[in-house]
Design a protein around this motif. Structure first.
Motif, mmCIF file in Angstrom:
data_model
loop_
_atom_site.group_PDB
_atom_site.id
_atom_site.type_symbol
_atom_site.label_atom_id
_atom_site.label_comp_id
_atom_site.label_asym_id
_atom_site.label_seq_id
_atom_site.Cartn_x
_atom_site.Cartn_y
_atom_site.Cartn_z
ATOM 1 N N THR A 74 0.847 -1.199 0.000
ATOM 2 C CA THR A 74 0.000 0.000 0.000
ATOM 3 C C THR A 74 0.880 1.245 0.000
ATOM 4 O O THR A 74 2.101 1.166 0.175
ATOM 5 C CB THR A 74 -0.890 0.026 1.251
ATOM 6 O OG1 THR A 74 -0.043 0.126 2.415
ATOM 7 C CG2 THR A 74 -1.741 -1.229 1.349
ATOM 8 N N ASN A 75 0.252 2.391 -0.154
ATOM 9 C CA ASN A 75 0.991 3.659 -0.086
ATOM 10 C C ASN A 75 1.630 3.839 1.300
ATOM 11 O O ASN A 75 2.744 4.353 1.419
ATOM 12 C CB ASN A 75 0.065 4.835 -0.386
ATOM 13 C CG ASN A 75 -0.322 4.910 -1.854
ATOM 14 O OD1 ASN A 75 0.425 4.442 -2.720
ATOM 15 N ND2 ASN A 75 -1.481 5.480 -2.143
ATOM 16 N N GLU A 76 0.911 3.407 2.320
ATOM 17 C CA GLU A 76 1.451 3.492 3.681
ATOM 18 C C GLU A 76 2.670 2.592 3.824
ATOM 19 O O GLU A 76 3.660 2.950 4.485
ATOM 20 C CB GLU A 76 0.380 3.081 4.697
ATOM 21 C CG GLU A 76 0.784 3.257 6.147
ATOM 22 C CD GLU A 76 1.028 4.710 6.531
ATOM 23 O OE1 GLU A 76 1.785 4.942 7.490
ATOM 24 O OE2 GLU A 76 0.480 5.612 5.860
ATOM 25 N N GLY A 77 2.627 1.420 3.189
ATOM 26 C CA GLY A 77 3.758 0.508 3.218
ATOM 27 C C GLY A 77 4.987 1.104 2.558
ATOM 28 O O GLY A 77 6.113 0.946 3.050
ATOM 29 N N ILE A 78 4.769 1.801 1.447
ATOM 30 C CA ILE A 78 5.878 2.460 0.747
ATOM 31 C C ILE A 78 6.502 3.535 1.635
ATOM 32 O O ILE A 78 7.726 3.689 1.697
ATOM 33 C CB ILE A 78 5.381 3.063 -0.590
ATOM 34 C CG1 ILE A 78 5.004 1.923 -1.549
ATOM 35 C CG2 ILE A 78 6.453 3.955 -1.212
ATOM 36 C CD1 ILE A 78 4.338 2.391 -2.825
#
Length: 341
Positions: A74-78
């Motif tokens: 996810t974007n949060e993971g990135i």
């Protein structure tokens, strides 16, 4: 002041390894996603159960999405990967450096810290190793010197077993008072809420006086303690620097040069091959006694100490844990690699 990460790693030492595992898995998902669980297991060399547990955690933190097509970041993971990239890269680099040194030196473990002896990193890591390894009711011998003097301030007595006894690894012979083994033993005892036993060796004793000194009942008791020591914490000094600090004569310093002395520890001077070339006339733990000590932690850092560390490590007990810094580790590897060529 130590960083939050350093404090956390001392409180929960297993946190670092777990964080690196999750980071590597998240990085794999980013590179290969959408990717299946079986593929992740094969690439990461983890069991299906381990993969499932980690993926569940990452999903709960909204760092990945799991769907029929596979797992994707996810974007949060990135954002998390970017935030941790520098920290993880440093840890990975230092771990690789430590592993290379372990293979060369043949000792139990090498711990490489970021930075140099000008900061607190050596003391923090040495304190962590000591707290993780020491048990209840142990006798601990400590040497003098700057590196060992750093350690007590980073020890948390609440994380230790009690009833430790700290002793000087050898009788004090003229170091700066704050760096003498007796004073440092007292500092350890205070930090660990334990006891210590002082041991003083008069300076400039002649051979006959030294032999008489060895018959003193108090000295015989100290020698008995050395025979039953459970842990030794010691520094490693540059031979010429130590000779000057001890006010050795120019003739003695020249003799050390001629004999190829590179390092010093416990009052012994060692050449590049680890051979003892000279020793002080004092009373303390002997190199043959070290072989029987279960836990030995050697602490030394700085590029200029690399040769000295290698000279001692060439004959160091195999159960030794070496705590050093990146500049010393890199220089040691350079010197070791040159010897192999």
């Amino acid at each position: 002041m130590e960083s939050v990460f350093e404090a956390q790693s001392k409180l929960v030492p297993e946190m670092v390894e777990l964080m690196m595992e999750r980071y590597r898995l998240l990085k794999l998902v980013k590179a290969a996603g959408p990717v299946g669980r079986r593929t992740l297991g094969e690439v990461s060399n983890m069991t299906e159960r381990e993969i499932r547990t980690m993926l569940d955690h990452l999903r709960d933190q909204r760092l990945i999405n799991i769907s029929k097509t596979g797992t994707s970041i996810t974007n949060e993971g990135i954002k998390v990967l970017h935030a941790l990239e520098t920290t993880i890269d440093n840890l990975s680099r230092l771990s690789l450096l430590a592993k290379k040194l372990e293979d060369f030196l043949g000792i139990r473990s090498v711990k490489v810290v970021d930075g140099s002896t000008e900061n607190s990193s050596l003391g923090i890591e040495a304190a962590k190793q000591f707290m993780n390894e020491i048990g209840d009711g142990k006798t601990v011998a400590v040497t003098g010197g700057t590196s060992i003097a750093l350690i007590p301030k980073y020890i948390k007595s609440s994380m230790l077993q009690k009833d430790l006894l700290f002793i000087a690894a050898r009788g004090g012979v003229g170091e700066e008072i704050g760096l003498q083994a007796n004073v440092i033993a007292a500092s350890f005892a205070e930090a660990c809420d334990s006891s210590y036993k002082a041991f003083y060796y008069p300076e400039a004793l002649g051979e006959e006086a030294h032999k008489a000194f060895l018959k003193d009942p108090a000295i015989l008791k100290m020698i008995d303690l050395y025979n039953t020591t459970d842990c030794v914490l010691h520094g490693i000094g540059d031979a010429q620097t130590m000779a000057k600090l001890r006010n050795s004569s120019m003739e003695e310093q020249q003799l050390l040069l001629e004999k190829g002395a590179k390092g010093e520890s416990f009052g012994y001077y060692f050449d590049r091959s680890g051979k003892e070339v000279q020793r002080l006339r004092t009373v303390g733990i002997q190199t043959e006694q070290l072989q029987e000590v279960p836990l030995i932690i050697a602490v030394a850092g700085g590029k200029n100490k690399a040769e000295a560390i290698l000279s001692y490590m060439a004959s160091a007990p195999k159960q030794t844990i070496l705590v050093t810094d990146e500049s010393a580790a890199n220089e040691m590897l350079r010197l070791l690699t040159e010897c192999v060529k």
